[in-house]
Design an enzyme around this catalytic site. Structure first.
Site, mmCIF file in Angstrom:
data_model
loop_
_atom_site.group_PDB
_atom_site.id
_atom_site.type_symbol
_atom_site.label_atom_id
_atom_site.label_comp_id
_atom_site.label_asym_id
_atom_site.label_seq_id
_atom_site.Cartn_x
_atom_site.Cartn_y
_atom_site.Cartn_z
ATOM 1 N N GLY A 12 0.803 -1.223 0.000
ATOM 2 C CA GLY A 12 0.000 0.000 0.000
ATOM 3 C C GLY A 12 0.834 1.269 0.000
ATOM 4 N N SER A 13 2.145 1.122 0.088
ATOM 5 C CA SER A 13 3.064 2.270 0.131
ATOM 6 C C SER A 13 3.700 2.487 -1.240
ATOM 7 C CB SER A 13 4.152 1.991 1.184
ATOM 8 O OG SER A 13 5.345 2.667 0.884
ATOM 9 N N PRO A 14 3.441 3.649 -1.874
ATOM 10 C CA PRO A 14 4.057 3.902 -3.176
ATOM 11 C C PRO A 14 5.588 4.000 -3.090
ATOM 12 C CG PRO A 14 2.930 5.876 -2.387
ATOM 13 C CD PRO A 14 2.573 4.757 -1.447
ATOM 14 N N SER A 16 7.377 2.160 -1.084
ATOM 15 C CA SER A 16 7.810 0.753 -1.069
ATOM 16 C C SER A 16 7.876 0.218 -2.494
ATOM 17 C CB SER A 16 6.846 -0.118 -0.254
ATOM 18 O OG SER A 16 6.990 0.091 1.127
#
Length: 196
Positions: A12-14, A16
């Site tokens: 859910g982390s761009p 990441s």
């Protein structure tokens, strides 16, 4: 002895996603081993009192402009997901399940989810969309759902998340070389320096 990079991430982390696109090459170039450590970013935020920068409107706007700059620098596609933020609990359990039970398909599965979120802008909060995305990439949605409901998988993700917090992680992506923490995809030059 070759070094290792422990990569704590949540799909859910761009940020990441961007680190995920770059770390394999950095590790290949430096002879390092990349160890994928799925964690639940929501759990990390809750345990540390942190929150997504996107929760502050001005900071959120800047963050996505900055991530776009990095995507262009890296030569990878990145599209702001209109459904952000995404609840990734089931997704991260599924990734953990793949890593534990089907390691040979783990990277293809993780690619599929990262690309659905940050290239195609799909709404992976919706079970029907998740099922469609999985089917499009040759994964059986029922098998994946069963994996994400497996008690051992739930425990493994919870333990990864708790270990991350104990080690000082407060957001994603977080990378460890030995016990040195590097936070953020904009710190990959320091990761590469430490590996060299």
């Amino acid at each position: 002895m070759s070094k290792t990079v422990e990569f704590y991430f949540d799909v859910g982390s761009p940020a990441s996603y961007l680190a995920y696109t770059q770390l394999p090459k950095i590790c290949a170039d430096t002879g390092a081993r990349l160890i994928y450590m799925p964690m639940l970013l929501g759990g990390v935020f809750k345990a540390t009192g942190n929150a997504s920068p996107a929760m502050i409107p001005a900071k959120g706007r800047y963050m996505f402009q900055d991530l776009d700059r990095y995507a262009k620098r890296y030569g990878v596609p990145l599209k702001f997901n209109p459904h952000f933020p995404i609840n990734t609990l089931i997704l991260m359990r599924a990734i953990t399940g793949m890593q534990l039970h089907h390691p040979e398909r783990f990277l293809a599965f993780t690619d599929c989810l990262f690309n659905a979120l940050w290239v195609d802008g799909r709404s992976l909060d919706e079970p029907a969309t998740v099922a469609t995305v999985l089917s499009e990439h040759g994964f059986n949605p029922e098998e994946v759902l069963a994996l994400s409901n497996d008690e051992a998988v739930k425990t493994a993700l919870k333990e990864n998340t708790e270990t991350a917090v104990k080690r000082g992680v407060f957001g994603a992506p977080s990378m460890f070389i030995d016990n040195q923490l590097f936070f953020g995809q904009d710190r990959l030059d320091f990761v590469e320096e430490a590996l060299r």
